[in-house]
Scaffold this motif. Sequence first.
Motif, PDB file in Angstrom:
ATOM      1  N   ASP A  99      87.823   7.154 -90.272  1.00 23.75           N
ATOM      2  CA  ASP A  99      86.928   6.969 -89.371  1.00 23.75           C
ATOM      3  C   ASP A  99      86.084   5.700 -89.943  1.00 23.75           C
ATOM      4  OD1 ASP A  99      84.974   6.943 -87.139  1.00 23.75           O
ATOM      5  OD2 ASP A  99      84.218   8.866 -87.773  1.00 23.75           O
ATOM      6  N   LEU A 100      86.346   4.638 -89.259  1.00 23.37           N
ATOM      7  CA  LEU A 100      86.116   3.448 -90.010  1.00 23.37           C
ATOM      8  C   LEU A 100      84.554   3.063 -89.724  1.00 23.37           C
ATOM      9  CD1 LEU A 100      88.877   0.806 -89.331  1.00 23.37           C
ATOM     10  CD2 LEU A 100      88.367   1.887 -91.488  1.00 23.37           C
ATOM     11  N   GLU A 101      83.829   3.188 -88.474  1.00 20.53           N
ATOM     12  CA  GLU A 101      82.651   3.087 -88.495  1.00 20.53           C
ATOM     13  C   GLU A 101      81.872   4.089 -88.159  1.00 20.53           C
ATOM     14  OE1 GLU A 101      82.078  -0.362 -85.714  1.00 20.53           O
ATOM     15  OE2 GLU A 101      83.870  -1.220 -86.265  1.00 20.53           O
ATOM     16  N   GLY A 102      82.350   5.361 -88.016  1.00 22.22           N
ATOM     17  CA  GLY A 102      81.522   6.424 -87.802  1.00 22.22           C
ATOM     18  C   GLY A 102      81.534   7.015 -86.309  1.00 22.22           C
ATOM     19  N   ASN A 103      81.556   8.225 -86.217  1.00 23.84           N
ATOM     20  CA  ASN A 103      81.424   9.168 -84.944  1.00 23.84           C
ATOM     21  C   ASN A 103      82.685   8.577 -83.945  1.00 23.84           C
ATOM     22  OD1 ASN A 103      79.327  10.188 -85.684  1.00 23.84           O
ATOM     23  ND2 ASN A 103      77.837   9.743 -84.170  1.00 23.84           N
ATOM     24  N   GLN A 104      83.694   8.324 -84.235  1.00 21.70           N
ATOM     25  CA  GLN A 104      84.703   8.119 -83.559  1.00 21.70           C
ATOM     26  C   GLN A 104      85.936   9.067 -83.421  1.00 21.70           C
ATOM     27  OE1 GLN A 104      85.640   5.869 -81.270  1.00 21.70           O
ATOM     28  NE2 GLN A 104      87.606   6.508 -80.944  1.00 21.70           N
ATOM     29  N   ALA A 105      86.189   9.793 -82.277  1.00 19.84           N
ATOM     30  CA  ALA A 105      87.088  11.036 -82.061  1.00 19.84           C
ATOM     31  C   ALA A 105      88.509  10.391 -81.976  1.00 19.84           C
ATOM     32  CB  ALA A 105      86.683  11.589 -80.800  1.00 19.84           C
ATOM     33  N   VAL A 106      89.317  10.899 -82.811  1.00 15.48           N
ATOM     34  CA  VAL A 106      90.541  10.674 -82.775  1.00 15.48           C
ATOM     35  C   VAL A 106      91.360  11.449 -82.448  1.00 15.48           C
ATOM     36  CG1 VAL A 106      92.682   9.671 -84.320  1.00 15.48           C
ATOM     37  CG2 VAL A 106      90.223   9.104 -84.716  1.00 15.48           C
ATOM     38  N   ASP A 107      91.970  11.594 -81.351  1.00 19.31           N
ATOM     39  CA  ASP A 107      92.867  12.566 -80.573  1.00 19.31           C
ATOM     40  C   ASP A 107      94.136  12.753 -81.090  1.00 19.31           C
ATOM     41  OD1 ASP A 107      90.456  12.516 -79.408  1.00 19.31           O
ATOM     42  OD2 ASP A 107      91.248  13.375 -77.573  1.00 19.31           O
ATOM     43  N   VAL A 108      94.667  13.881 -81.559  1.00 16.33           N
ATOM     44  CA  VAL A 108      96.367  13.523 -82.109  1.00 16.33           C
ATOM     45  C   VAL A 108      96.992  14.695 -81.716  1.00 16.33           C
ATOM     46  CG1 VAL A 108      97.613  13.419 -84.352  1.00 16.33           C
ATOM     47  CG2 VAL A 108      95.242  12.294 -84.134  1.00 16.33           C
ATOM     48  N   ILE A 109      98.298  14.713 -81.257  1.00 20.49           N
ATOM     49  CA  ILE A 109      99.421  15.631 -81.362  1.00 20.49           C
ATOM     50  C   ILE A 109     100.418  15.311 -82.302  1.00 20.49           C
ATOM     51  CG2 ILE A 109     100.990  16.926 -79.564  1.00 20.49           C
ATOM     52  CD1 ILE A 109      99.175  15.865 -77.324  1.00 20.49           C
ATOM     53  N   PHE A 110     100.777  16.501 -83.131  1.00 16.85           N
ATOM     54  CA  PHE A 110     101.954  16.278 -83.758  1.00 16.85           C
ATOM     55  C   PHE A 110     103.171  17.057 -83.525  1.00 16.85           C
ATOM     56  CE2 PHE A 110      97.987  16.350 -86.721  1.00 16.85           C
ATOM     57  CZ  PHE A 110      98.321  15.176 -87.263  1.00 16.85           C
ATOM     58  N   TYR A 111     104.262  16.429 -83.692  1.00 18.71           N
ATOM     59  CA  TYR A 111     105.616  17.098 -83.367  1.00 18.71           C
ATOM     60  C   TYR A 111     106.500  17.142 -84.439  1.00 18.71           C
ATOM     61  CZ  TYR A 111     104.119  15.864 -78.512  1.00 18.71           C
ATOM     62  OH  TYR A 111     103.294  15.566 -77.346  1.00 18.71           O
ATOM     63  N   ASN A 112     107.550  18.013 -84.392  1.00 18.14           N
ATOM     64  CA  ASN A 112     108.792  18.066 -85.283  1.00 18.14           C
ATOM     65  C   ASN A 112     109.431  16.536 -84.912  1.00 18.14           C
ATOM     66  OD1 ASN A 112     111.122  18.294 -86.633  1.00 18.14           O
ATOM     67  ND2 ASN A 112     111.146  20.315 -86.347  1.00 18.14           N
ATOM     68  N   ALA A 113     109.586  15.706 -85.816  1.00 23.75           N
ATOM     69  CA  ALA A 113     110.312  14.361 -85.433  1.00 23.75           C
ATOM     70  C   ALA A 113     111.825  14.701 -85.336  1.00 23.75           C
ATOM     71  CB  ALA A 113     109.842  13.234 -86.780  1.00 23.75           C
ATOM     72  N   ASN A 114     112.284  15.815 -85.956  1.00 18.60           N
ATOM     73  CA  ASN A 114     113.786  16.017 -85.686  1.00 18.60           C
ATOM     74  C   ASN A 114     113.990  16.705 -84.512  1.00 18.60           C
ATOM     75  OD1 ASN A 114     114.281  14.567 -88.192  1.00 18.60           O
ATOM     76  ND2 ASN A 114     114.142  16.765 -89.085  1.00 18.60           N
ATOM     77  N   ASP A 115     112.863  17.519 -83.796  1.00 17.96           N
ATOM     78  CA  ASP A 115     113.195  18.126 -82.675  1.00 17.96           C
ATOM     79  C   ASP A 115     111.667  18.220 -81.920  1.00 17.96           C
ATOM     80  OD1 ASP A 115     113.652  20.111 -80.607  1.00 17.96           O
ATOM     81  OD2 ASP A 115     113.843  21.786 -81.838  1.00 17.96           O
ATOM     82  N   PRO A 116     111.291  17.267 -81.135  1.00 15.83           N
ATOM     83  CA  PRO A 116     110.044  17.231 -80.666  1.00 15.83           C
ATOM     84  C   PRO A 116     109.903  18.358 -79.637  1.00 15.83           C
ATOM     85  CG  PRO A 116     111.009  14.806 -80.602  1.00 15.83           C
ATOM     86  CD  PRO A 116     112.242  16.025 -80.948  1.00 15.83           C
ATOM     87  N   ALA A 117     110.684  18.973 -79.221  1.00 15.78           N
ATOM     88  CA  ALA A 117     110.356  20.468 -78.475  1.00 15.78           C
ATOM     89  C   ALA A 117     109.250  21.155 -79.246  1.00 15.78           C
ATOM     90  CB  ALA A 117     111.684  21.032 -78.123  1.00 15.78           C
ATOM     91  N   GLU A 118     109.584  21.070 -80.725  1.00 17.45           N
ATOM     92  CA  GLU A 118     108.647  21.912 -81.721  1.00 17.45           C
ATOM     93  C   GLU A 118     107.389  21.006 -81.683  1.00 17.45           C
ATOM     94  OE1 GLU A 118     108.393  24.510 -85.786  1.00 17.45           O
ATOM     95  OE2 GLU A 118     110.260  22.997 -85.227  1.00 17.45           O
ATOM     96  N   HIS A 119     106.152  21.431 -81.544  1.00 19.07           N
ATOM     97  CA  HIS A 119     104.946  20.810 -81.648  1.00 19.07           C
ATOM     98  C   HIS A 119     103.746  21.630 -82.059  1.00 19.07           C
ATOM     99  CE1 HIS A 119     103.741  23.289 -77.843  1.00 19.07           C
ATOM    100  NE2 HIS A 119     105.050  22.859 -77.576  1.00 19.07           N
ATOM    101  N   TYR A 120     102.641  20.893 -82.319  1.00 21.44           N
ATOM    102  CA  TYR A 120     101.703  21.754 -82.752  1.00 21.44           C
ATOM    103  C   TYR A 120     101.201  22.481 -81.939  1.00 21.44           C
ATOM    104  CZ  TYR A 120      96.522  22.117 -83.341  1.00 21.44           C
ATOM    105  OH  TYR A 120      95.422  22.767 -83.546  1.00 21.44           O
ATOM    106  N   SER A 121     100.733  23.799 -82.377  1.00 19.73           N
ATOM    107  CA  SER A 121     100.018  24.770 -81.478  1.00 19.73           C
ATOM    108  C   SER A 121      98.575  25.002 -81.838  1.00 19.73           C
ATOM    109  CB  SER A 121     101.138  26.148 -81.537  1.00 19.73           C
ATOM    110  OG  SER A 121     100.169  27.039 -80.909  1.00 19.73           O
ATOM    111  N   ALA A 122      97.682  24.839 -80.940  1.00 18.35           N
ATOM    112  CA  ALA A 122      96.454  25.195 -81.327  1.00 18.35           C
ATOM    113  C   ALA A 122      96.179  26.744 -81.484  1.00 18.35           C
ATOM    114  CB  ALA A 122      95.473  24.817 -80.094  1.00 18.35           C
ATOM    115  N   SER A 123      96.650  27.456 -80.623  1.00 16.68           N
ATOM    116  CA  SER A 123      96.784  29.005 -80.772  1.00 16.68           C
ATOM    117  C   SER A 123      97.364  29.676 -82.073  1.00 16.68           C
ATOM    118  CB  SER A 123      97.250  29.880 -79.426  1.00 16.68           C
ATOM    119  OG  SER A 123      98.521  29.360 -79.547  1.00 16.68           O
TER     120      SER A 123
END
Length: 217
Positions: A44-68
């Motif tokens: 966070d270079l200047e502070g108080n910036q939200a960075v929204d991210v989703i992660f996927y399996n690069a070999n099979d993007p059907a598999e992804h980050y699960s919040a639950s």
Amino acid sequence: MTATAIRICESALKPENAVIDHTLPAGEPYLLVFKKGQTLRIEDLEGNQAVDVIFYNANDPAEHYSASETLLRQGGIYLTTGSVLYSDEGNPLLTIVADTCGRHDTLGGACAAESNTVRYALQKKFMHSCRDNYLIALQEADLGLGKADLVPNINFFMNVPVTANGQLTFADGVSAPGKYVELKAHMNILMLVSNCPQLNNPCNAYNPTPARFLVWD
């Protein structure tokens, strides 16, 4: 489910040794693939910036980050040093190995035309949003991913306290200039980013700013 205790941990990695060093302008999208065993830093270079991210399996993007899966397995609603990010298939994607901010949101979601309209005003519908950024990045990359692949995301550096009656509130950030979080990959990772353009709540201090991404072998 409880609030996760903040665990501050600094990194020994040096920016001059990074194999990737990319600064993302305020409000812009970013798509990056990095490998199993590599370490990613989001700064966070200047502070108080939200960075929204989703992660996927690069070999099979059907598999992804699960919040639950992630929240249930760690028994807390925030991410900090030691938190493991799990996929919808129950596999570890990444582990937070260093964190100088100490707390990251898993519940607030990504801003969109619909949420801007409901939360703020009808005329806010056409403001640029994180969902727009995600779709732009996916379309440009031509990976066969689209709207259906946009799952609940992580908001790094964003402060979303949960009230006693279970309501979410968007509050001033707990980050500051130069704060960062580092994650080590357990598989090849496709990272989809929106450097949040939100102007209607304090998540970006009403002033979106750049973020920096570094990767080490």
